[in-house]
Design a protein around this motif. Structure first.
Motif, PDB file in Angstrom:
ATOM      1  N   GLY A  41       0.807  -1.220   0.000  1.00 31.70           N
ATOM      2  CA  GLY A  41       0.000   0.000   0.000  1.00 31.70           C
ATOM      3  C   GLY A  41       0.836   1.264   0.000  1.00 31.70           C
ATOM      4  O   GLY A  41       0.436   2.281  -0.564  1.00 31.70           O
ATOM      5  N   LEU A  42       1.999   1.202   0.636  1.00 34.82           N
ATOM      6  CA  LEU A  42       2.896   2.367   0.631  1.00 34.82           C
ATOM      7  C   LEU A  42       3.560   2.555  -0.734  1.00 34.82           C
ATOM      8  O   LEU A  42       3.724   3.678  -1.200  1.00 34.82           O
ATOM      9  CB  LEU A  42       3.979   2.204   1.701  1.00 34.82           C
ATOM     10  CG  LEU A  42       3.532   2.390   3.141  1.00 34.82           C
ATOM     11  CD1 LEU A  42       4.685   2.095   4.098  1.00 34.82           C
ATOM     12  CD2 LEU A  42       2.988   3.785   3.378  1.00 34.82           C
ATOM     13  N   LEU A  43       3.937   1.446  -1.353  1.00 38.37           N
ATOM     14  CA  LEU A  43       4.610   1.522  -2.653  1.00 38.37           C
ATOM     15  C   LEU A  43       3.649   1.866  -3.788  1.00 38.37           C
ATOM     16  O   LEU A  43       4.057   2.455  -4.791  1.00 38.37           O
ATOM     17  CB  LEU A  43       5.325   0.202  -2.962  1.00 38.37           C
ATOM     18  CG  LEU A  43       6.511  -0.138  -2.059  1.00 38.37           C
ATOM     19  CD1 LEU A  43       7.044  -1.526  -2.397  1.00 38.37           C
ATOM     20  CD2 LEU A  43       7.610   0.914  -2.179  1.00 38.37           C
ATOM     21  N   PHE A  44       2.390   1.475  -3.638  1.00 37.56           N
ATOM     22  CA  PHE A  44       1.390   1.696  -4.685  1.00 37.56           C
ATOM     23  C   PHE A  44       0.178   2.420  -4.095  1.00 37.56           C
ATOM     24  O   PHE A  44      -0.920   1.854  -4.003  1.00 37.56           O
ATOM     25  CB  PHE A  44       0.981   0.369  -5.318  1.00 37.56           C
ATOM     26  CG  PHE A  44       2.139  -0.430  -5.838  1.00 37.56           C
ATOM     27  CD1 PHE A  44       2.758  -0.081  -7.033  1.00 37.56           C
ATOM     28  CD2 PHE A  44       2.634  -1.517  -5.127  1.00 37.56           C
ATOM     29  CE1 PHE A  44       3.841  -0.798  -7.510  1.00 37.56           C
ATOM     30  CE2 PHE A  44       3.718  -2.243  -5.600  1.00 37.56           C
ATOM     31  CZ  PHE A  44       4.335  -1.880  -6.796  1.00 37.56           C
ATOM     32  N   PRO A  45       0.351   3.677  -3.702  1.00 37.98           N
ATOM     33  CA  PRO A  45      -0.734   4.400  -3.025  1.00 37.98           C
ATOM     34  C   PRO A  45      -1.921   4.759  -3.918  1.00 37.98           C
ATOM     35  O   PRO A  45      -2.954   5.179  -3.409  1.00 37.98           O
ATOM     36  CB  PRO A  45      -0.031   5.672  -2.525  1.00 37.98           C
ATOM     37  CG  PRO A  45       1.109   5.865  -3.468  1.00 37.98           C
ATOM     38  CD  PRO A  45       1.556   4.479  -3.861  1.00 37.98           C
ATOM     39  N   ASP A  46      -1.775   4.559  -5.225  1.00 40.20           N
ATOM     40  CA  ASP A  46      -2.873   4.902  -6.129  1.00 40.20           C
ATOM     41  C   ASP A  46      -3.807   3.730  -6.413  1.00 40.20           C
ATOM     42  O   ASP A  46      -4.739   3.859  -7.210  1.00 40.20           O
ATOM     43  CB  ASP A  46      -2.306   5.449  -7.451  1.00 40.20           C
ATOM     44  CG  ASP A  46      -1.572   6.770  -7.241  1.00 40.20           C
ATOM     45  OD1 ASP A  46      -1.971   7.519  -6.326  1.00 40.20           O
ATOM     46  OD2 ASP A  46      -0.606   7.035  -7.968  1.00 40.20           O
ATOM     47  N   ILE A  47      -3.586   2.596  -5.777  1.00 42.53           N
ATOM     48  CA  ILE A  47      -4.503   1.459  -5.914  1.00 42.53           C
ATOM     49  C   ILE A  47      -5.876   1.921  -5.413  1.00 42.53           C
ATOM     50  O   ILE A  47      -5.974   2.535  -4.339  1.00 42.53           O
ATOM     51  CB  ILE A  47      -4.009   0.250  -5.094  1.00 42.53           C
ATOM     52  CG1 ILE A  47      -2.698  -0.296  -5.670  1.00 42.53           C
ATOM     53  CG2 ILE A  47      -5.070  -0.840  -5.030  1.00 42.53           C
ATOM     54  CD1 ILE A  47      -2.073  -1.400  -4.822  1.00 42.53           C
ATOM     55  N   PRO A  48      -6.954   1.652  -6.166  1.00 43.50           N
ATOM     56  CA  PRO A  48      -8.282   2.142  -5.749  1.00 43.50           C
ATOM     57  C   PRO A  48      -8.674   1.782  -4.311  1.00 43.50           C
ATOM     58  O   PRO A  48      -9.280   2.598  -3.622  1.00 43.50           O
ATOM     59  CB  PRO A  48      -9.229   1.482  -6.761  1.00 43.50           C
ATOM     60  CG  PRO A  48      -8.385   1.272  -7.972  1.00 43.50           C
ATOM     61  CD  PRO A  48      -6.999   0.963  -7.453  1.00 43.50           C
ATOM     62  N   GLY A  49      -8.323   0.616  -3.844  1.00 44.61           N
ATOM     63  CA  GLY A  49      -8.677   0.220  -2.485  1.00 44.61           C
ATOM     64  C   GLY A  49      -7.798   0.828  -1.407  1.00 44.61           C
ATOM     65  O   GLY A  49      -8.058   0.651  -0.223  1.00 44.61           O
ATOM     66  N   VAL A  50      -6.758   1.551  -1.811  1.00 46.67           N
ATOM     67  CA  VAL A  50      -5.839   2.179  -0.866  1.00 46.67           C
ATOM     68  C   VAL A  50      -6.105   3.676  -0.748  1.00 46.67           C
ATOM     69  O   VAL A  50      -6.020   4.240   0.344  1.00 46.67           O
ATOM     70  CB  VAL A  50      -4.364   1.913  -1.291  1.00 46.67           C
ATOM     71  CG1 VAL A  50      -3.393   2.686  -0.416  1.00 46.67           C
ATOM     72  CG2 VAL A  50      -4.057   0.418  -1.257  1.00 46.67           C
ATOM     73  N   GLY A  57      -7.419   7.074  -0.002  1.00 41.90           N
ATOM     74  CA  GLY A  57      -8.385   7.613   0.948  1.00 41.90           C
ATOM     75  C   GLY A  57      -8.776   6.677   2.071  1.00 41.90           C
ATOM     76  O   GLY A  57      -9.746   6.929   2.783  1.00 41.90           O
ATOM     77  N   LYS A  58      -8.054   5.589   2.255  1.00 44.77           N
ATOM     78  CA  LYS A  58      -8.429   4.598   3.283  1.00 44.77           C
ATOM     79  C   LYS A  58      -7.538   4.659   4.518  1.00 44.77           C
ATOM     80  O   LYS A  58      -7.490   3.714   5.295  1.00 44.77           O
ATOM     81  CB  LYS A  58      -8.390   3.178   2.680  1.00 44.77           C
ATOM     82  CG  LYS A  58      -9.346   2.973   1.519  1.00 44.77           C
ATOM     83  CD  LYS A  58     -10.794   3.006   1.968  1.00 44.77           C
ATOM     84  CE  LYS A  58     -11.768   2.933   0.816  1.00 44.77           C
ATOM     85  NZ  LYS A  58     -12.094   1.631   0.337  1.00 44.77           N
ATOM     86  N   GLY A  59      -6.817   5.746   4.690  1.00 41.98           N
ATOM     87  CA  GLY A  59      -6.015   5.911   5.899  1.00 41.98           C
ATOM     88  C   GLY A  59      -4.825   4.982   5.976  1.00 41.98           C
ATOM     89  O   GLY A  59      -4.481   4.503   7.060  1.00 41.98           O
ATOM     90  N   TRP A  60      -4.187   4.728   4.839  1.00 43.00           N
ATOM     91  CA  TRP A  60      -3.064   3.778   4.829  1.00 43.00           C
ATOM     92  C   TRP A  60      -1.917   4.205   5.738  1.00 43.00           C
ATOM     93  O   TRP A  60      -1.383   3.367   6.477  1.00 43.00           O
ATOM     94  CB  TRP A  60      -2.566   3.534   3.401  1.00 43.00           C
ATOM     95  CG  TRP A  60      -2.004   2.162   3.248  1.00 43.00           C
ATOM     96  CD1 TRP A  60      -0.698   1.790   3.401  1.00 43.00           C
ATOM     97  CD2 TRP A  60      -2.717   0.964   2.957  1.00 43.00           C
ATOM     98  NE1 TRP A  60      -0.551   0.444   3.207  1.00 43.00           N
ATOM     99  CE2 TRP A  60      -1.795  -0.089   2.935  1.00 43.00           C
ATOM    100  CE3 TRP A  60      -4.062   0.687   2.712  1.00 43.00           C
ATOM    101  CZ2 TRP A  60      -2.163  -1.402   2.675  1.00 43.00           C
ATOM    102  CZ3 TRP A  60      -4.424  -0.621   2.453  1.00 43.00           C
ATOM    103  CH2 TRP A  60      -3.468  -1.646   2.435  1.00 43.00           C
ATOM    104  N   PRO A  61      -1.521   5.478   5.737  1.00 48.11           N
ATOM    105  CA  PRO A  61      -0.431   5.861   6.653  1.00 48.11           C
ATOM    106  C   PRO A  61      -0.777   5.584   8.126  1.00 48.11           C
ATOM    107  O   PRO A  61       0.073   5.133   8.887  1.00 48.11           O
ATOM    108  CB  PRO A  61      -0.262   7.361   6.403  1.00 48.11           C
ATOM    109  CG  PRO A  61      -0.764   7.561   5.013  1.00 48.11           C
ATOM    110  CD  PRO A  61      -1.904   6.586   4.856  1.00 48.11           C
TER     111      PRO A  61
END
Length: 185
Positions: free
Chosen positions: A21-30, A32-36
């Motif tokens: 998720g950090l390497l590919f932050p533009d994945i639709p499921g990532v 706006g989902k608060g990954w950081p």
């Protein structure tokens, strides 16, 4: 697969999903989902059992299965986001709430079982923990949303449904795990 190996597989999967998720932050499921925020909070799940076990003085065999079960819900959540199941499969969140709380509470029951509690105590302790944990989880989701995360789409109906499903999963996890432990003894 033995319990120790399972624990390591789950912990490596946690690190891999967070990194993806950090390497590919533009994945639709990532997006706006608060990954950081997840990258800060979710690794704590991998530290809980080892820290408590060490603080207890390592008096008993390490609870590998409890450790694996505690981390698995976080891996399932991250994996669901990475493949965008939350946005493409309407019931995914509901299924995961029930399943994850079954696993979380089973982990707790396995972890505290060596204390010699009666089966009914394990069920009540696990069920109560499951109920308190989902209340805390929903509170954290609300705080994250209030901080500006846009992709959570939290509603009253969703929150109440999550509370019911997770608490029910917790009761099942506590009951089944306590029964299995009772059968072993």
């Amino acid at each position: 697969m033995n319990e120790r190996r399972l624990m390591w597989v789950v912990k490596v999967a946690l690190a891999a999903t967070l990194l993806a998720g950090l390497l590919f932050p533009d994945i639709p499921g990532v997006v706006g989902k608060g990954w950081p925020e997840r990258c800060v909070g979710y690794p704590i799940s991998a530290l809980v059992v080892p820290i408590i076990w060490m603080l207890r003085g390592r008096r008993s065999r390490y609870p590998y299965l409890a450790d694996a079960l505690l981390v698995t819900p976080f891996v399932l959540d991250l994996s669901g986001n990475l493949v965008n199941l939350y946005d493409t499969f309407e019931q995914f969140d509901d299924i995961l709430h029930f399943t994850n709380w079954t696993l979380l509470v089973a982990a707790l029951v396995l972890f505290v079982a060596p204390q010699g509690l009666a089966r009914w105590n394990l069920v009540l302790l696990g069920s109560g923990f499951g109920a308190m944990a989902i209340i805390a989880w929903e509170a954290v989701e609300w705080v994250v949303q209030e901080m500006g995360t846009t992709g959570l789409q939290l509603t009253y109906d969703d929150t109440v449904g999550d509370l019911v499903l997770s608490a029910s999963g917790g009761v099942l996890g506590a009951t089944v795990t306590a029964a299995v432990l009772d059968q072993r003894n």
